[in-house]
Design a protein around this motif. Structure first.
Motif, short mmCIF file in Angstrom:
data_model
loop_
_atom_site.label_atom_id
_atom_site.label_comp_id
_atom_site.label_asym_id
_atom_site.label_seq_id
_atom_site.Cartn_x
_atom_site.Cartn_y
_atom_site.Cartn_z
N ALA A 217 0.82 -1.20 0.00
CA ALA A 217 0.00 0.00 0.00
C ALA A 217 0.86 1.25 0.00
O ALA A 217 0.50 2.27 -0.63
CB ALA A 217 -0.94 0.00 1.22
N ALA A 218 2.00 1.19 0.68
CA ALA A 218 2.89 2.37 0.76
C ALA A 218 3.46 2.73 -0.60
O ALA A 218 3.79 3.89 -0.87
CB ALA A 218 4.03 2.10 1.74
N LEU A 219 3.56 1.75 -1.50
CA LEU A 219 4.13 2.03 -2.83
C LEU A 219 3.26 2.99 -3.64
O LEU A 219 3.76 3.76 -4.45
CB LEU A 219 4.30 0.73 -3.63
N THR A 220 1.96 2.93 -3.39
CA THR A 220 1.04 3.79 -4.15
C THR A 220 0.40 4.85 -3.27
O THR A 220 -0.56 5.51 -3.68
CB THR A 220 -0.05 2.94 -4.81
N GLY A 221 0.92 5.01 -2.04
CA GLY A 221 0.41 6.03 -1.14
C GLY A 221 -0.99 5.76 -0.64
O GLY A 221 -1.72 6.69 -0.30
N LYS A 222 -1.37 4.47 -0.54
CA LYS A 222 -2.73 4.13 -0.12
C LYS A 222 -2.77 3.56 1.29
O LYS A 222 -3.73 2.92 1.66
CB LYS A 222 -3.32 3.11 -1.10
N GLU A 223 -1.73 3.84 2.08
CA GLU A 223 -1.74 3.34 3.47
C GLU A 223 -2.87 3.98 4.25
O GLU A 223 -3.20 5.14 4.05
CB GLU A 223 -0.39 3.68 4.13
#
Length: 223
Positions: A217-223
């Protein structure tokens, strides 16, 4: 024996872990083949947890003077970084993801990878951190000094990642003496075992898998 299943947090990603050490050259060849397949759209993304027989590997910035007294084979590899040691008791995570579909941000990928290791270490009550100007994952050794517990080294080809991280669970720390690990001579290396923790490779893998959703999720900023 390899155990392979779809990652629960993202079923498009294959999760593989090997119980027996995998020779470094074998793992490198498999990574290169999977990297090409992912880029071509014919292979699944992969997170591969494993260990290697004792070996030193040279990254693209490796400097010959950092070879002190190598006791094992030295293998050149296309990852970033300098010399590092891999051996039994050290868990390796090879991360083969398609960044073209996950943000196209190499710096963000490395930052997320570091965060994944740091968060997993915290699950074992080990506080660790990034250090400015020093690649890797750092913690306090038993004497209170700062020491490296994890290494990071990646390569990105056609927006598909290769290589990844290593974490010292219970390796023979004397084997690091054959090199200057990652070119940093003023700090030592440590392990979970040295810090008094009895953690199996299976327990480590399970903890990392629980945290994998947050990493992706952190890769696409969706954390």
């Amino acid at each position: 024996m390899s155990h392979i299943h779809a990652l629960e947090a993202d079923t498009n990603v294959e999760w593989r872990h090997d119980a027996a050490p995998v020779p470094y050259r074998t793992a490198l060849m498999e990574q290169e083949e999977r990297n090409a397949a992912i880029a071509a759209g014919t292979g699944r993304e992969l997170i591969w947890m494993l260990e290697h027989p004792p070996v030193y590997t040279a990254g693209t910035s490796a400097s010959f003077e950092d070879l002190r007294n190598p006791q094992f084979d030295v293998i050149e590899t296309g990852r970033g970084g300098r010399y590092t040691y891999h051996g039994p008791g050290q868990r390796i995570g090879y991360i083969l993801l398609n960044l073209a579909e996950r943000g196209r941000d190499v710096r963000g990928f490395v930052h997320a990878l570091e965060g994944w290791v740091i968060d997993t270490l915290a699950d074992f009550e080990v506080k660790s951190w990034r250090a400015e100007g020093r690649i890797g994952i750092w913690t306090r050794d038993i004497d209170g000094s700062e020491a490296k517990i994890g290494a990071i080294g990646v390569r990105v080809r056609k927006w598909v990642t290769m290589h990844g991280f290593s974490v010292n669970i219970a390796p023979n720390l004397d084997h690091f003496g054959g090199i200057v690990p990652c070119g940093i001579s003023e700090f030592g290396v440590t392990s979970l075992e040295r810090l008094g923790l009895d953690v199996s490779l299976e327990q480590w893998d399970e903890a990392m898998e629980r945290r994998a959703g947050g990493f992706l999720a952190a890769l696409t900023g969706k954390e």
